[in-house]
Design an enzyme around this catalytic site. Structure first.
Site, mmCIF file in Angstrom:
data_model
loop_
_atom_site.group_PDB
_atom_site.id
_atom_site.type_symbol
_atom_site.label_atom_id
_atom_site.label_comp_id
_atom_site.label_asym_id
_atom_site.label_seq_id
_atom_site.Cartn_x
_atom_site.Cartn_y
_atom_site.Cartn_z
ATOM 1 C CE LYS A 1 0.058 -0.401 5.094
ATOM 2 N NZ LYS A 1 -0.933 -0.683 6.323
ATOM 3 C CE1 TYR B 1 10.513 32.856 -0.572
ATOM 4 C CE2 TYR B 1 11.238 30.887 -0.141
ATOM 5 C CZ TYR B 1 10.132 31.306 -0.678
ATOM 6 O OH TYR B 1 10.319 31.654 -2.113
#
Ligand SMILES: *Cc1c(COP(=O)(O)O)cnc(C)c1O
EC number: 5.1.1.1
Length: 824
Positions: free
Chosen positions: A494, A719
């Protein structure tokens, strides 16, 4: 070289059933690799997990007539009238015996190589040094086990002038069998490392076991600078001539007097048996250096003249160990094998391609360069290539090189093209029109196949997730070793196989015959089916809207509630389906999904009994804390509840309903609770959920340095000016950001990546597509590789910093990061 079946009967001391005369040229131990049935002798090997006898009916149907067995099938004369069965007490011993007798036929130099590292590299380099004039037979890839060695030795034939074989052991007592088959005239110990130490009392014990290979060799080659090895060799009182190499001891037989490292090469000066010499090597790493020293000692011992040795040392090519699977352009998949080009490794690569299923319509194409194999006439060689290609399903053949052009008529593949050079091919219409094909690229470096591969692969964003399929199989076998031979296994793939990519992972698992694959939703199952996966597939979170899809694609849903059960029965009845297999989930304490194993059972059984659209194929539950002793009492309670509930369900039906509860941690922690089946997840991908240790690492997330810059003290990076630079620094930008799965919370020096083996912390905030790292003091250049997690930096380092579990980091790698698969 062939043997009559009568001769083989005598050689292995078998009891023969059948009297059909035939000759054997090929030995087979893995039924999936069958190629030339008529001339094949199949050994039905038995292991804890598998029994080769199971495959006899299928192999007989496909034309195999000769079998070595531990027990002859009942009414063999009626069922297999054309077959011969050679009955022996133990089929593996018989295989090894046959290899020993085959070895007896040769009075030629044979090099046996053992050691913890470098075996394959030494073998391949020796081959490169010797093969221009001598016909060398060597182990294909790293066939060095109890089964691999006999298969390798069997490859010696009338042409063979030198044999070079690897011997790999993992347990005490194994070397003697390998020694008897290889019977090296020159035995080599490359080095002694930590591998497999768990099976040996001490390093010294392991050293003694490896040196069993030296016993009757005429020459023994080892590292005199390793005190332990030297001592054990001395104590063993071996009859052979010792050729010890040393970088310290001027009296050693092969004394390395000086090593000078330059930009991209090393110059090695040595004194061998009193005479000085020197060669240059196009490598500078220590492993290559050591391997070259071993090769020089062995090659000189084999009589190669120094001048030739020195010249060829300078031309040595790196040994590519891996078969890579990459997405190519125009709907192609590329299987890239730049391992030395010879017929045996070609066969292994073709077998790999042939065994991986593919969705309808894609042709299998082989792009092959000339093969240099001295001693065999080109006609015979390329006829053999053609036979192999045809048998292994190649539909299109592209030959590159003057020899192939000259032998074009030997190639019988219907669609075939020939070019003198890679250049000509690249500029041809044949190259431009490649599309929707599975392409095996097998070519020598000197033909420029690197360039070809580069053009064919999708231009990748420099960030890739490398997935090591060998290691995944090792992990699979590790967990299988806890299980009884009859216990079935579900592999959880999965979440795109925990980030590793479900399609390629599924192909490998299917090839290793796991019983079930499990995915989360129907679409994941459809993708697998469309890519040729035929194994049983379980859907853990079936959507009500996808029942029809599941029926169409043979996907077996989990059912966990009455609402889902009713909807499923209704959908199946509407399609006129009966006995559709489903998997019933019980909730024993997780309180996530599932029927109550006490309160719901009566109603559940009643409902299942009064319909015939679906049948329970299995019943299961999930441990809450199988990875921790702290929950052992709770786990015991869960297990008791499950036993009671699942027994009630089973009692209500005549057919066997598989019961399963253990996940990865459960398999290890409570193997006694394995019941009929287990569900393996995280462990398969290399993380031991009990200890968080890495078993065999599967996924490595890598990127490259885009740009380097000096940033002076006082400036900031990124940033919001978060990355304050205290001292003059060198900062590298790398093309991976939080959108690729590099969690933003790793930034601001909370974690690091590896640049040329050294830790480089993340500086400032991680951006969407780029991150900055501090590489001050690290020797690196733009374009150098960066490891985010993987072989050298455990994923658990990241998950610990993030205060999460490794599952989240692995599944967080975004789909835009290309997956590249490889196997040795
Ligand atoms: C994911 C999953 C597993 C596998 O668990 P691991 O801890 O990764 O081994 C087993 N069973 C169920 C129901 C699962 O959802």
């Amino acid at each position: 070289m062939t043997y009559s079946i009568e001769k083989i009967t005598t050689l292995i001391g078998a009891h023969r059933y059948g009297e059909n005369e035939s000759d054997v040229a090929f030995i087979l131990t893995d039924s999936r690799s069958l190629c030339f049935p008529e001339e094949t002798l199949f050994f039905a090997l038995q292991s804890d997990r598998n029994d080769g006898h199971k495959y006899i009916p299928e192999l007989y149907r496909r034309g195999v007539r000769n079998f070595v067995v531990a027990h002859v099938p009942a009414d063999w004369a009626e069922r297999y009238p054309e077959a011969d069965f050679l009955e022996v007490a133990d089929t593996l011993t018989a295989l090894q015996r046959l290899a020993e007798r085959h070895r007896d036929e040769f009075d030629i130099p044979v090099v046996g190589i053992t050691g913890s590292n470098g075996k394959t590299m030494v073998k391949e380099w020796l081959y490169q040094l010797l093969s221009p004039e001598r016909f060398v037979t060597r182990s294909p890839r790293s066939y060095n086990s109890q089964i691999g060695v006999p298969l390798s030795v069997w490859l010696m034939d009338a042409h063979t002038q030198v044999g070079i074989f690897e011997a790999g052991i993992s347990k005490p007592g194994e070397m003697e069998a390998l020694r008897k088959m290889i019977r090296p005239t020159i035995a080599v110990l490359t080095n002694l490392g930590a591998a497999h130490q768990e099976n040996f009392g001490s390093m010294e014990d392991k050293c003694r076991e490896k040196l069993v290979l030296f016993r009757d060799a005429r020459t023994v080659v080892y590292n005199a600078d390793d005190a332990l090895v030297s001592r054990v060799v001395r104590e063993a009182n071996l009859p052979g001539e010792p050729i010890a190499w040393s970088r310290q001891d001027a009296n050693a037989a092969f004394y390395v007097s000086n090593v000078e490292k330059r930009a991209a090469m090393s110059v090695v000066s040595y004194i061998y048996k009193g005479v000085a010499g020197s060669y240059s090597l196009p490598f500078i790493d220590e492993a290559s250096l050591t391997n070259s020293i071993i090769c020089a000692a062995v090659a000189l011992q084999l009589g190669l003249d120094r001048e030739t040795l020195h010249r060829r040392m300078g031309e040595l090519e790196p040994v590519a160990m891996r078969l890579e699977v990459k997405e190519g352009q125009h709907g192609c998949t590329l299987i890239n094998d730049s391992y030395n080009s010879d017929i045996n490794s070609l066969d292994i690569a073709l077998d790999f391609m042939n065994r991986r299923p593919d969705h309808q319509g894609r042709r299998r194409t082989l792009i092959l360069s000339d093969i240099y194999q001295s001693g065999e006439a080109p006609e015979a060689l390329y006829k053999e290539v053609s036979d192999l290609a045809l048998k292994r399903g190649v539909e299109k053949f592209i030959g590159i090189g003057p020899q192939l052009c000259a032998q074009a008529k030997e190639i019988q593949v219907s669609e075939k093209f020939f070019f003198h050079t890679v250049e000509q091919f690249i500029h041809s219409e044949v190259f431009r029109s490649l599309h929707d094909e599975v392409i095996l690229l097998k070519g020598a470096r000197k033909f420029g196949f690197d360039q070809l591969t580069e053009l064919l692969v999708n231009k990748v964003h420099e960030t890739i997730l490398e997935v090591n399929l060998n290691n995944m199989v090792k992990n699979l076998n590790h967990y299988r070793s806890f299980l009884k031979p009859t216990t079935k296994l579900v592999c959880m793939i999965k979440a795109d196989a925990y980030g590793a990519g479900s399609v390629e992972i599924a192909k490998t698992l299917q090839d290793h015959r796991v019983d079930y694959l499990a995915v989360a939703v129907a679409d994941e199952g459809v993708t697998l089916r469309r890519n040729g996966i035929t194994a049983n597939i379980m859907i853990m979170n079936p959507e009500m809207t996808a029942f029809k899809t599941m029926f169409d694609y043979d996907l077996e849903p989990e059912v966990y509630s009455f609402r889902l059960l009713e909807a499923l029965i209704k959908a199946a009845e509407k399609e006129g389906i009966t006995d559709y297999p489903v998997h019933v989930k019980l909730d024993t304490g997780m309180h996530r999904l599932g029927f109550d194993p006490v309160a719901d059972m009566e109603q559940l059984i009643d409902r299942l009994k009064h319909q015939n659209a679906i049948i329970p194929r299995s019943v299961f539950s999930h441990f809450v804390g199988s990875d921790s002793d702290g929950f052992d009492d709770f786990s015991a309670r869960q297990f008791a509840l499950f036993e009671a509930g699942s027994s009630r369900l089973q009692a209500a039906f005549d057919h066997k309903i598989l019961r399963h509860m253990d996940n990865s941690a459960g398999i290890e922690h409570f193997p006694e609770r394995q019941m009929d089946m287990c569900r393996l997840g995280l462990g398969l991908y290399g993380v031991d959920p009990c200890t968080n240790a890495i078993l065999h690492n599967v996924s490595t997330l890598k990127t490259t340095i885009l740009q380097l810059r000096r940033v002076p003290a006082g400036d900031t990076v990124g940033y919001s000016r978060k990355g304050r630079i205290e001292h003059d620094s060198v900062i590298a930008a790398i093309p991976i950001g939080y959108a690729d799965g590099l969690n933003r919370r790793l930034g601001n020096r909370r974690c690091y990546c590896l640049v040329n083996g050294q830790k480089a912390p993340y500086v400032g905030n991680i951006c969407m597509d780029v991150a900055m790292i501090d590489v001050t003091g690290i020797d690196c250049r733009e374009g150098d590789s960066v490891e985010i997690f993987g072989d050298h930096l455990p994923v658990t380092v990241l998950s610990d910093v993030l205060e999460t579990i490794p599952y989240e980091v692995l599944t967080g790698v975004s789909t835009r990061v290309k997956r590249v698969y490889f196997q040795d």
